[in-house]
Design a protein around this motif. Structure first.
Motif, PDB file in Angstrom:
ATOM      1  N   ARG A 196       0.822  -1.221   0.000  1.00 32.95           N
ATOM      2  CA  ARG A 196       0.000   0.000   0.000  1.00 32.95           C
ATOM      3  C   ARG A 196       0.853   1.266   0.000  1.00 32.95           C
ATOM      4  O   ARG A 196       0.543   2.226  -0.708  1.00 32.95           O
ATOM      5  N   LEU A 197       1.904   1.291   0.809  1.00 33.63           N
ATOM      6  CA  LEU A 197       2.776   2.461   0.791  1.00 33.63           C
ATOM      7  C   LEU A 197       3.511   2.559  -0.540  1.00 33.63           C
ATOM      8  O   LEU A 197       3.670   3.647  -1.106  1.00 33.63           O
ATOM      9  N   ALA A 198       3.945   1.410  -1.069  1.00 41.03           N
ATOM     10  CA  ALA A 198       4.623   1.399  -2.372  1.00 41.03           C
ATOM     11  C   ALA A 198       3.707   1.949  -3.465  1.00 41.03           C
ATOM     12  O   ALA A 198       4.177   2.612  -4.399  1.00 41.03           O
ATOM     13  N   HIS A 199       2.402   1.702  -3.340  1.00 35.07           N
ATOM     14  CA  HIS A 199       1.436   2.230  -4.310  1.00 35.07           C
ATOM     15  C   HIS A 199       1.555   3.741  -4.413  1.00 35.07           C
ATOM     16  O   HIS A 199       1.628   4.303  -5.513  1.00 35.07           O
ATOM     17  N   TYR A 200       1.599   4.397  -3.261  1.00 37.97           N
ATOM     18  CA  TYR A 200       1.687   5.859  -3.260  1.00 37.97           C
ATOM     19  C   TYR A 200       3.047   6.338  -3.735  1.00 37.97           C
ATOM     20  O   TYR A 200       3.148   7.307  -4.512  1.00 37.97           O
ATOM     21  N   LEU A 251      -3.209  11.610  13.973  1.00 33.22           N
ATOM     22  CA  LEU A 251      -4.105  11.274  12.869  1.00 33.22           C
ATOM     23  C   LEU A 251      -3.545  11.833  11.563  1.00 33.22           C
ATOM     24  O   LEU A 251      -3.050  12.959  11.529  1.00 33.22           O
ATOM     25  N   LEU A 252      -3.631  11.044  10.500  1.00 37.48           N
ATOM     26  CA  LEU A 252      -3.224  11.499   9.176  1.00 37.48           C
ATOM     27  C   LEU A 252      -4.298  11.116   8.168  1.00 37.48           C
ATOM     28  O   LEU A 252      -4.856  10.022   8.245  1.00 37.48           O
ATOM     29  N   ASP A 253      -4.570  12.021   7.222  1.00 38.49           N
ATOM     30  CA  ASP A 253      -5.426  11.629   6.114  1.00 38.49           C
ATOM     31  C   ASP A 253      -4.544  11.333   4.898  1.00 38.49           C
ATOM     32  O   ASP A 253      -3.308  11.445   4.960  1.00 38.49           O
ATOM     33  N   VAL A 254      -5.148  10.938   3.800  1.00 36.60           N
ATOM     34  CA  VAL A 254      -4.380  10.498   2.644  1.00 36.60           C
ATOM     35  C   VAL A 254      -3.489  11.607   2.110  1.00 36.60           C
ATOM     36  O   VAL A 254      -2.351  11.356   1.676  1.00 36.60           O
ATOM     37  N   ARG A 255      -3.923  12.843   2.172  1.00 42.60           N
ATOM     38  CA  ARG A 255      -3.108  13.948   1.664  1.00 42.60           C
ATOM     39  C   ARG A 255      -1.904  14.210   2.566  1.00 42.60           C
ATOM     40  O   ARG A 255      -0.831  14.594   2.086  1.00 42.60           O
ATOM     41  N   ASP A 256      -2.072  14.013   3.876  1.00 44.43           N
ATOM     42  CA  ASP A 256      -0.934  14.144   4.787  1.00 44.43           C
ATOM     43  C   ASP A 256       0.137  13.114   4.451  1.00 44.43           C
ATOM     44  O   ASP A 256       1.338  13.413   4.442  1.00 44.43           O
ATOM     45  N   LEU A 257      -0.312  11.887   4.203  1.00 43.56           N
ATOM     46  CA  LEU A 257       0.617  10.812   3.866  1.00 43.56           C
ATOM     47  C   LEU A 257       1.357  11.118   2.566  1.00 43.56           C
ATOM     48  O   LEU A 257       2.587  10.989   2.488  1.00 43.56           O
ATOM     49  N   VAL A 258       0.627  11.544   1.562  1.00 38.98           N
ATOM     50  CA  VAL A 258       1.229  11.827   0.262  1.00 38.98           C
ATOM     51  C   VAL A 258       2.187  13.015   0.351  1.00 38.98           C
ATOM     52  O   VAL A 258       3.216  13.052  -0.341  1.00 38.98           O
ATOM     53  N   ALA A 259       1.895  13.972   1.223  1.00 41.82           N
ATOM     54  CA  ALA A 259       2.773  15.132   1.370  1.00 41.82           C
ATOM     55  C   ALA A 259       4.168  14.723   1.831  1.00 41.82           C
ATOM     56  O   ALA A 259       5.172  15.293   1.400  1.00 41.82           O
ATOM     57  N   VAL A 260       4.245  13.727   2.716  1.00 41.88           N
ATOM     58  CA  VAL A 260       5.551  13.236   3.165  1.00 41.88           C
ATOM     59  C   VAL A 260       6.303  12.600   1.999  1.00 41.88           C
ATOM     60  O   VAL A 260       7.512  12.812   1.822  1.00 41.88           O
ATOM     61  N   ILE A 261       5.596  11.835   1.181  1.00 44.14           N
ATOM     62  CA  ILE A 261       6.219  11.199   0.015  1.00 44.14           C
ATOM     63  C   ILE A 261       6.681  12.260  -0.977  1.00 44.14           C
ATOM     64  O   ILE A 261       7.805  12.200  -1.504  1.00 44.14           O
ATOM     65  N   ALA A 262       5.833  13.251  -1.214  1.00 48.88           N
ATOM     66  CA  ALA A 262       6.180  14.306  -2.156  1.00 48.88           C
ATOM     67  C   ALA A 262       7.418  15.074  -1.699  1.00 48.88           C
ATOM     68  O   ALA A 262       8.266  15.453  -2.514  1.00 48.88           O
ATOM     69  N   ARG A 268       5.418  17.022  -7.282  1.00 48.16           N
ATOM     70  CA  ARG A 268       4.150  17.582  -6.814  1.00 48.16           C
ATOM     71  C   ARG A 268       3.034  16.569  -7.076  1.00 48.16           C
ATOM     72  O   ARG A 268       2.825  16.150  -8.220  1.00 48.16           O
ATOM     73  N   PRO A 269       2.293  16.140  -6.040  1.00 49.22           N
ATOM     74  CA  PRO A 269       1.262  15.122  -6.258  1.00 49.22           C
ATOM     75  C   PRO A 269       0.023  15.690  -6.945  1.00 49.22           C
ATOM     76  O   PRO A 269      -0.328  16.860  -6.774  1.00 49.22           O
ATOM     77  N   GLY A 270      -0.619  14.835  -7.732  1.00 52.88           N
ATOM     78  CA  GLY A 270      -1.888  15.192  -8.345  1.00 52.88           C
ATOM     79  C   GLY A 270      -2.984  14.289  -7.821  1.00 52.88           C
ATOM     80  O   GLY A 270      -2.742  13.116  -7.491  1.00 52.88           O
ATOM     81  N   TYR A 271      -4.189  14.813  -7.722  1.00 51.86           N
ATOM     82  CA  TYR A 271      -5.294  14.059  -7.140  1.00 51.86           C
ATOM     83  C   TYR A 271      -6.472  14.006  -8.105  1.00 51.86           C
ATOM     84  O   TYR A 271      -6.696  14.921  -8.907  1.00 51.86           O
ATOM     85  N   ARG A 272      -7.223  12.927  -7.993  1.00 50.44           N
ATOM     86  CA  ARG A 272      -8.487  12.774  -8.728  1.00 50.44           C
ATOM     87  C   ARG A 272      -9.543  12.361  -7.719  1.00 50.44           C
ATOM     88  O   ARG A 272      -9.402  11.347  -7.032  1.00 50.44           O
ATOM     89  N   PRO A 311       8.654   9.435   7.764  1.00 55.54           N
ATOM     90  CA  PRO A 311       9.654   9.745   6.726  1.00 55.54           C
ATOM     91  C   PRO A 311      10.636   8.601   6.488  1.00 55.54           C
ATOM     92  O   PRO A 311      11.024   8.330   5.353  1.00 55.54           O
ATOM     93  N   GLY A 312      11.040   7.905   7.552  1.00 52.46           N
ATOM     94  CA  GLY A 312      11.938   6.769   7.384  1.00 52.46           C
ATOM     95  C   GLY A 312      11.285   5.630   6.639  1.00 52.46           C
ATOM     96  O   GLY A 312      11.915   4.943   5.814  1.00 52.46           O
TER      97      GLY A 312
END
Length: 318
Positions: A196-200, A251-262, A268-272, A311-312
């Motif tokens: 799941r993390l690899a997906h993002y 607590l984290l939502d999906v955008r919080d998680l993606v922000a760390v990856i970005a 820059r992440p894109g969303y649909r 982050p790690g």
């Protein structure tokens, strides 16, 4: 990663059902390192570390399981792979008189209102993490006549299978029973078998859009090493019974998680946004069932902060 108030405990005889991968494998290693005598039960897919007794048997075959156990007894059993009330009922009979304590690994998904009958789960206040009593195994209805033997049915009813398994152990077990309801588990890079993390990570790195719900709700996570420590604590360092939630603080939502990856990819992440009720990316949830970890904290386990280890975990996935 965390601190635990650890009383002095004697070395124990511990049986782990499963324990062949990810945090289950790490739990076996931690138990062995702590000096406990460990027996692992699985179907032979992977051998445990040196010094660990290995019983190769299918836990769904009650006669074979009973025969494999022989005259062995344990201080505690940690069940990593119980998914149905039928499996729980078999374990109740097989381990009756063989153990004084039984710990089952459960899941945050038991709180998901979309996986239970309408009205079965009381709706929590939006944004307020739910406590263990929202799902009370002592009163949860059990249906062992459903097609739990069918892999597709079992997968489609994963949360309900866990709820009913908890209920069987609570009401029928002739031992002290506790269940650890785990948050979404991350970390370990290639060890993280859900992907799941690899997906993002892959989608952000490739500049692909991420499907999310409008107004996605926050949820909770736990690092796989920390979950292994919670299970070690639940099995050997404390005597609580009943369910306990296991999640890192924050607590984290999906955008919080993606922000760390970005931040680590420089992309820059894109969303649909998906339609209501449609399938979105993992961890994008349109309903509230984040957990509170107050009970575990009161019992003596101090969790880490998700923001400190995430982050790690992303770096490992990258």
């Amino acid at each position: 990663m965390h601190t635990v108030d650890k009383p002095q405990v004697h070395k124990q005889e511990v049986c782990v059902i499963g324990g062949s991968r990810y945090f289950g494998k790490l739990l076996v290693e931690r138990l062995r390192a702590a000096g406990h005598r460990v027996t692992v039960i699985n179907r032979g897919s992977a051998r445990p570390p040196a010094g660990v007794e290995h019983l190769v048997v299918d836990r769904d075959d009650e006669a074979a399981l009973t025969a494999a156990l022989g005259d062995r007894t344990f201080d505690v059993v940690v069940d990593q792979v119980c998914y149905t009330p039928v499996q729980a009922a078999i374990a109740v009979r097989a381990f009756a008189g063989r153990t004084r304590r039984y710990v089952m690994t459960s899941t945050i998904e038991v709180y998901d209102p979309a996986t239970a009958a309408p009205g079965a789960l009381a709706a929590g206040a939006p944004g307020t993490p739910v406590a263990e009593d929202v799902v009370d195994p002592a009163g949860w209805p059990v249906r062992t006549d459903l097609p739990w033997h069918d892999a597709a049915y079992r997968e489609a009813h994963y949360a309900e299978g866990k709820r009913q398994a908890e209920a069987v152990f609570t009401r029928e077990g002739r031992f002290d029973f506790a269940c650890v309801r785990s948050a979404h588990v991350l970390g370990g890079g290639a060890r993280e078998f859900t992907g799941r993390l690899a997906h993002y990570v892959e989608r952000v790195a490739r500049g692909e859009e991420i499907a999310v719900h409008a107004g996605a709700r926050p949820t909770v996570f736990i690092h796989y090493r920390e979950l292994a420590e919670v299970l070690l604590w639940a099995a050997t360092a404390t005597a609580f019974t009943g369910p306990v939630n296991a999640c890192s603080d924050g607590l984290l939502d999906v955008r919080d998680l993606v922000a760390v990856i970005a931040g680590q990819t420089g992309r820059r992440p894109g969303y649909r946004t998906v339609a209501p009720g449609a399938v979105a990316s993992p961890f994008s949830v349109d309903r509230h069932y984040a957990m509170a970890n107050d009970r575990a904290r009161e019992l003596g386990f101090a969790f880490s902060r998700t923001a400190d280890w995430l982050p790690g975990a992303v770096a490992e996935a990258l």
